[in-house]
Design a protein around this motif. Structure first.
Motif, PDB file in Angstrom:
ATOM      1  N   LEU A  33     -13.424 -13.442  -4.255  1.00  0.00           N
ATOM      2  CA  LEU A  33     -14.740 -12.496  -4.333  1.00  0.00           C
ATOM      3  C   LEU A  33     -14.988 -11.866  -3.035  1.00  0.00           C
ATOM      4  CD1 LEU A  33     -17.269 -11.924  -5.913  1.00  0.00           C
ATOM      5  CD2 LEU A  33     -18.325 -13.865  -4.846  1.00  0.00           C
ATOM      6  N   VAL A  34     -14.539 -12.569  -1.868  1.00  0.00           N
ATOM      7  CA  VAL A  34     -14.940 -11.716  -0.344  1.00  0.00           C
ATOM      8  C   VAL A  34     -13.992 -10.485  -0.441  1.00  0.00           C
ATOM      9  CG1 VAL A  34     -14.432 -12.036   1.827  1.00  0.00           C
ATOM     10  CG2 VAL A  34     -15.592 -14.022   0.557  1.00  0.00           C
ATOM     11  N   ALA A  35     -12.653 -10.715  -0.509  1.00  0.00           N
ATOM     12  CA  ALA A  35     -11.747  -9.748  -0.582  1.00  0.00           C
ATOM     13  C   ALA A  35     -11.800  -8.486  -1.460  1.00  0.00           C
ATOM     14  CB  ALA A  35     -10.193 -10.178  -0.746  1.00  0.00           C
ATOM     15  N   VAL A  36     -12.337  -8.906  -2.640  1.00  0.00           N
ATOM     16  CA  VAL A  36     -12.646  -7.673  -3.534  1.00  0.00           C
ATOM     17  C   VAL A  36     -13.959  -7.011  -3.353  1.00  0.00           C
ATOM     18  CG1 VAL A  36     -13.193  -7.248  -6.071  1.00  0.00           C
ATOM     19  CG2 VAL A  36     -11.222  -8.899  -5.450  1.00  0.00           C
ATOM     20  N   THR A  37     -14.931  -7.676  -2.820  1.00  0.00           N
ATOM     21  CA  THR A  37     -16.002  -7.245  -2.447  1.00  0.00           C
ATOM     22  C   THR A  37     -16.000  -6.144  -1.131  1.00  0.00           C
ATOM     23  OG1 THR A  37     -17.444  -9.071  -3.306  1.00  0.00           O
ATOM     24  CG2 THR A  37     -18.670  -7.705  -1.956  1.00  0.00           C
ATOM     25  N   ARG A  38     -15.286  -6.861  -0.210  1.00  0.00           N
ATOM     26  CA  ARG A  38     -14.882  -5.967   1.039  1.00  0.00           C
ATOM     27  C   ARG A  38     -14.199  -4.734   0.584  1.00  0.00           C
ATOM     28  NH1 ARG A  38     -13.120 -10.765   5.477  1.00  0.00           N
ATOM     29  NH2 ARG A  38     -15.079 -10.867   6.434  1.00  0.00           N
ATOM     30  N   ALA A  39     -13.335  -4.558  -0.193  1.00  0.00           N
ATOM     31  CA  ALA A  39     -12.664  -3.530  -0.564  1.00  0.00           C
ATOM     32  C   ALA A  39     -13.399  -2.673  -1.164  1.00  0.00           C
ATOM     33  CB  ALA A  39     -11.369  -3.827  -1.605  1.00  0.00           C
ATOM     34  N   GLY A  40     -14.366  -3.092  -2.201  1.00  0.00           N
ATOM     35  CA  GLY A  40     -15.370  -2.186  -2.934  1.00  0.00           C
ATOM     36  C   GLY A  40     -16.356  -1.614  -2.202  1.00  0.00           C
ATOM     37  N   LEU A  41     -16.842  -2.261  -0.732  1.00  0.00           N
ATOM     38  CA  LEU A  41     -17.553  -1.725  -0.180  1.00  0.00           C
ATOM     39  C   LEU A  41     -17.077  -0.462   0.797  1.00  0.00           C
ATOM     40  CD1 LEU A  41     -19.736  -4.857   0.978  1.00  0.00           C
ATOM     41  CD2 LEU A  41     -20.584  -2.800  -0.389  1.00  0.00           C
ATOM     42  N   LEU A  42     -15.594  -0.803   1.096  1.00  0.00           N
ATOM     43  CA  LEU A  42     -14.893   0.127   1.844  1.00  0.00           C
ATOM     44  C   LEU A  42     -14.675   1.277   0.941  1.00  0.00           C
ATOM     45  CD1 LEU A  42     -12.546  -1.915   3.814  1.00  0.00           C
ATOM     46  CD2 LEU A  42     -14.125  -0.907   4.859  1.00  0.00           C
ATOM     47  N   ALA A  43     -14.474   1.043  -0.170  1.00  0.00           N
ATOM     48  CA  ALA A  43     -14.211   2.319  -1.122  1.00  0.00           C
ATOM     49  C   ALA A  43     -15.597   3.126  -1.288  1.00  0.00           C
ATOM     50  CB  ALA A  43     -13.869   1.595  -2.569  1.00  0.00           C
ATOM     51  N   CYS A  44     -16.858   2.367  -1.359  1.00  0.00           N
ATOM     52  CA  CYS A  44     -18.046   3.160  -1.478  1.00  0.00           C
ATOM     53  C   CYS A  44     -18.048   3.921  -0.210  1.00  0.00           C
ATOM     54  CB  CYS A  44     -19.119   1.913  -1.320  1.00  0.00           C
ATOM     55  SG  CYS A  44     -19.379   0.993  -2.885  1.00  0.00           S
ATOM     56  N   ALA A  45     -17.854   3.346   1.115  1.00  0.00           N
ATOM     57  CA  ALA A  45     -18.112   4.015   2.357  1.00  0.00           C
ATOM     58  C   ALA A  45     -16.855   5.260   2.470  1.00  0.00           C
ATOM     59  CB  ALA A  45     -17.681   3.165   3.526  1.00  0.00           C
ATOM     60  N   ALA A  46     -15.786   5.134   2.118  1.00  0.00           N
ATOM     61  CA  ALA A  46     -14.675   6.186   2.003  1.00  0.00           C
ATOM     62  C   ALA A  46     -15.237   7.201   1.195  1.00  0.00           C
ATOM     63  CB  ALA A  46     -13.572   5.631   1.595  1.00  0.00           C
ATOM     64  N   GLY A  47     -15.828   6.888  -0.132  1.00  0.00           N
ATOM     65  CA  GLY A  47     -16.159   7.562  -1.060  1.00  0.00           C
ATOM     66  C   GLY A  47     -17.250   8.674  -0.657  1.00  0.00           C
ATOM     67  N   ALA A  48     -18.129   8.116  -0.092  1.00  0.00           N
ATOM     68  CA  ALA A  48     -19.458   8.707   0.412  1.00  0.00           C
ATOM     69  C   ALA A  48     -19.035   9.792   1.604  1.00  0.00           C
ATOM     70  CB  ALA A  48     -20.626   7.847   0.863  1.00  0.00           C
ATOM     71  N   LEU A  49     -18.004   9.237   2.364  1.00  0.00           N
ATOM     72  CA  LEU A  49     -17.263  10.307   3.213  1.00  0.00           C
ATOM     73  C   LEU A  49     -16.922  11.246   2.805  1.00  0.00           C
ATOM     74  CD1 LEU A  49     -17.160  10.102   6.590  1.00  0.00           C
ATOM     75  CD2 LEU A  49     -15.252   8.920   6.413  1.00  0.00           C
ATOM     76  N   ALA A  50     -15.916  11.052   1.752  1.00  0.00           N
ATOM     77  CA  ALA A  50     -15.179  11.925   1.054  1.00  0.00           C
ATOM     78  C   ALA A  50     -15.934  13.145   0.312  1.00  0.00           C
ATOM     79  CB  ALA A  50     -14.393  11.504  -0.127  1.00  0.00           C
ATOM     80  N   TRP A  51     -17.299  12.646  -0.370  1.00  0.00           N
ATOM     81  CA  TRP A  51     -18.054  13.640  -0.741  1.00  0.00           C
ATOM     82  C   TRP A  51     -18.822  14.609   0.227  1.00  0.00           C
ATOM     83  CZ3 TRP A  51     -18.827  14.762  -5.725  1.00  0.00           C
ATOM     84  CH2 TRP A  51     -18.715  13.955  -6.674  1.00  0.00           C
ATOM     85  N   GLY A  52     -18.907  14.006   1.362  1.00  0.00           N
ATOM     86  CA  GLY A  52     -19.799  14.671   2.387  1.00  0.00           C
ATOM     87  C   GLY A  52     -18.863  15.679   3.034  1.00  0.00           C
ATOM     88  N   HIS A  53     -17.696  15.383   3.095  1.00  0.00           N
ATOM     89  CA  HIS A  53     -16.659  16.395   3.617  1.00  0.00           C
ATOM     90  C   HIS A  53     -15.742  17.397   2.881  1.00  0.00           C
ATOM     91  CE1 HIS A  53     -17.574  13.613   7.066  1.00  0.00           C
ATOM     92  NE2 HIS A  53     -17.015  14.408   7.948  1.00  0.00           N
ATOM     93  N   ALA A  54     -16.147  17.187   1.721  1.00  0.00           N
ATOM     94  CA  ALA A  54     -15.629  18.225   0.534  1.00  0.00           C
ATOM     95  C   ALA A  54     -15.957  19.537   0.707  1.00  0.00           C
ATOM     96  CB  ALA A  54     -16.118  17.835  -0.960  1.00  0.00           C
ATOM     97  N   THR A  55     -14.931  20.273   0.962  1.00  0.00           N
ATOM     98  CA  THR A  55     -14.843  21.855   1.207  1.00  0.00           C
ATOM     99  C   THR A  55     -14.442  22.691   0.353  1.00  0.00           C
ATOM    100  OG1 THR A  55     -13.178  21.705   2.687  1.00  0.00           O
ATOM    101  CG2 THR A  55     -15.357  21.537   3.748  1.00  0.00           C
ATOM    102  N   SER A  56     -13.511  22.123  -0.692  1.00  0.00           N
ATOM    103  CA  SER A  56     -12.984  22.575  -1.912  1.00  0.00           C
ATOM    104  C   SER A  56     -13.440  21.901  -3.178  1.00  0.00           C
ATOM    105  CB  SER A  56     -11.598  22.741  -1.516  1.00  0.00           C
ATOM    106  OG  SER A  56     -11.152  23.514  -0.648  1.00  0.00           O
ATOM    107  N   PRO A  57     -13.523  22.704  -4.274  1.00  0.00           N
ATOM    108  CA  PRO A  57     -13.720  21.715  -5.372  1.00  0.00           C
ATOM    109  C   PRO A  57     -12.878  20.651  -5.958  1.00  0.00           C
ATOM    110  CG  PRO A  57     -14.253  24.201  -5.815  1.00  0.00           C
ATOM    111  CD  PRO A  57     -13.587  24.150  -4.254  1.00  0.00           C
ATOM    112  N   TRP A  58     -11.650  20.826  -5.450  1.00  0.00           N
ATOM    113  CA  TRP A  58     -10.636  19.815  -6.174  1.00  0.00           C
ATOM    114  C   TRP A  58     -10.861  18.342  -5.154  1.00  0.00           C
ATOM    115  CZ3 TRP A  58      -7.293  17.452  -2.623  1.00  0.00           C
ATOM    116  CH2 TRP A  58      -7.301  18.014  -1.367  1.00  0.00           C
ATOM    117  N   GLN A  59     -11.563  18.614  -4.092  1.00  0.00           N
ATOM    118  CA  GLN A  59     -11.748  17.361  -3.194  1.00  0.00           C
ATOM    119  C   GLN A  59     -12.634  16.636  -3.781  1.00  0.00           C
ATOM    120  OE1 GLN A  59     -12.711  19.345   0.582  1.00  0.00           O
ATOM    121  NE2 GLN A  59     -10.366  19.567   1.250  1.00  0.00           N
ATOM    122  N   MET A  60     -13.652  17.046  -4.704  1.00  0.00           N
ATOM    123  CA  MET A  60     -14.593  16.345  -5.335  1.00  0.00           C
ATOM    124  C   MET A  60     -13.839  15.194  -6.085  1.00  0.00           C
ATOM    125  SD  MET A  60     -17.849  18.514  -6.201  1.00  0.00           S
ATOM    126  CE  MET A  60     -16.931  19.496  -7.357  1.00  0.00           C
TER     127      MET A  60
END
Length: 403
Positions: free
Chosen positions: A77-104
């Motif tokens: 549970l710990v490793a999977v939850t950490r991976a999930g929260l890191l993916a949330c963080a990376a995803g939020a960062l990717a949405w915020g820095h998208a400058t071309s439609p394909w980056q969404m």
């Protein structure tokens, strides 16, 4: 430690699950509406294009979540939850820095992974081992984090975007979720009741076994599962679709500030309704009956909205009635699954149920938006009321077949 403080460690796990839910829903459920507005304002991309990426987010998450029980068994549970929260963080960062439609697309796939690993199935996996008799109350408290994800994160996003732009805001959100989530998961999600010498609910002894015969065949061939998944899929389509259009329905009569306040009150009512059901639901009551009553309560609120016209007080009353049932669409399915399937099958039931639900409700905003545009403000709540009444009937029909 649990014995020294006199606090049952299971309640600390509930608090940790609450925080995970705040992060997960704040980024993955309430966040997409922020991404839609921010990217349209900054880049000028069509709303339909951004909405398509958001639909991809929900559909991909539904496909991934079916494998979550296996990931928990293999990696913990710990490793999977950490991976999930890191993916949330990376995803939020990717949405915020998208400058071309394909980056969404990679942004949507990252938040989809984070949503799959940290949403309802994950919250149940965190809480369920620690509670049996009081599981309803514990899950309700943990899932209240989902509502607070909207109450806290939406204005948090807005304030950060105003201060440092969407890209800067996404960086701060990502840093918060990654750092706090990593520590939280390791501190509270690694222990089990057995490892600490504890029993569910903090009782002196283990709960009395409740043997349930494993139903024959794959889940999708079982009548009780089909009725459970279809009922909550219809209910969530209605809920997601109506919430997407609700601001537009309320604004002409209440003004933009009043509409925003009314939607905040709906979220507050979701917390109240979920807590009342979790604490007051009698242990012997058929939980499908509680689910059907919840659908009918929301249908009643929708009908009030249909009949309200421009009467502000009546509109607010409809929103409040509808809001009382919002939270229970998250917390009731695990309780129904606990009562109807053997303990070793509950995680698989919830994973497949979540996948079905997301495959349905991903299209709710588009369907209800078309209804609003084509037939006016009364159409979305009328459609929602119809879907919820059908959902109540399906759930009760499934109960009769199951029993």
């Amino acid at each position: 430690m649990a014995r020294r403080t006199g606090i049952f460690f299971g309640w600390q796990v509930v608090a940790a699950a609450f925080v995970v839910a705040v992060f997960s829903w704040g980024i993955n459920f309430y966040g997409p509406s922020v991404y839609l507005h921010a990217l349209h304002a900054r880049e000028g991309w069509p709303l339909s294009l951004i909405s398509a990426a958001i639909t991809l987010h929900f559909l991909a998450s539904g496909a991934i979540v079916t494998g979550l029980p296996g990931l928990h068994r293999r990696f913990g549970l710990v490793a999977v939850t950490r991976a999930g929260l890191l993916a949330c963080a990376a995803g939020a960062l990717a949405w915020g820095h998208a400058t071309s439609p394909w980056q969404m697309v990679p942004a949507a796939l990252l938040t989809a992974l984070g949503w799959a690993l940290t949403s309802g199935v994950a919250i149940n996996a965190m809480v369920a081992p620690w509670f049996d008799r009081r599981r309803g109350a514990a899950l309700s408290m943990a899932f209240n984090g989902a509502s607070f994800g909207g109450v806290l994160f939406t204005p948090f996003w807005a304030a950060l975007i105003a201060a440092c732009g969407f890209a800067g805001a996404s960086a701060w959100v990502a840093l918060l979720v990654a750092a706090a989530g990593w520590v939280l998961a390791g501190r509270w999600l690694g222990a089990t009741p057995q490892a600490l010498g504890l029993h569910p609910d903090g009782a002196a002894g283990p709960p009395a076994p409740r043997p349930l015969a494993a139903p024959a065949g794959p889940l999708w061939r079982q009548g009780p599962f089909r009725s459970l998944s279809l009922a909550f899929a219809l209910g969530l389509v209605a809920q997601m679709g109506l919430l997407t259009t609700l601001f537009s329905i309320l604004a002409p009569a209440l003004g933009e500030a009043g509409a925003g306040l009314a939607m905040s009150l709906a979220t507050a009512c979701a917390v109240v309704g979920r807590t009342v059901v979790g604490v007051a639901l009698p242990p012997g009551l058929d939980r499908r009956l509680a689910g059907s009553a919840n659908f009918l309560l929301q249908a009643a609120g929708c009908l009030v909205l249909v009949l309200a016209g421009d009467a502000a007080a009546v509109l607010v009353a409809g929103v409040l009635i509808f809001g009382l049932g919002i939270g229970n669409l998250l917390s009731l399915p695990p309780l129904i699954a606990q009562a109807e399937w053997p303990a070793e099958q509950v995680a698989a039931v919830l994973a497949l149920l979540t996948a079905v639900n997301q495959a349905f409700y991903a299209f709710g905003p588009a369907i209800f938006g078309a209804a609003l545009q084509g037939w006016g403000a009364a159409a979305p709540p009328a459609l929602a009321a119809g879907l919820q009444m059908v959902a109540a009937w399906v759930l009760v029909t499934g109960r009769r077949r199951a029993n």
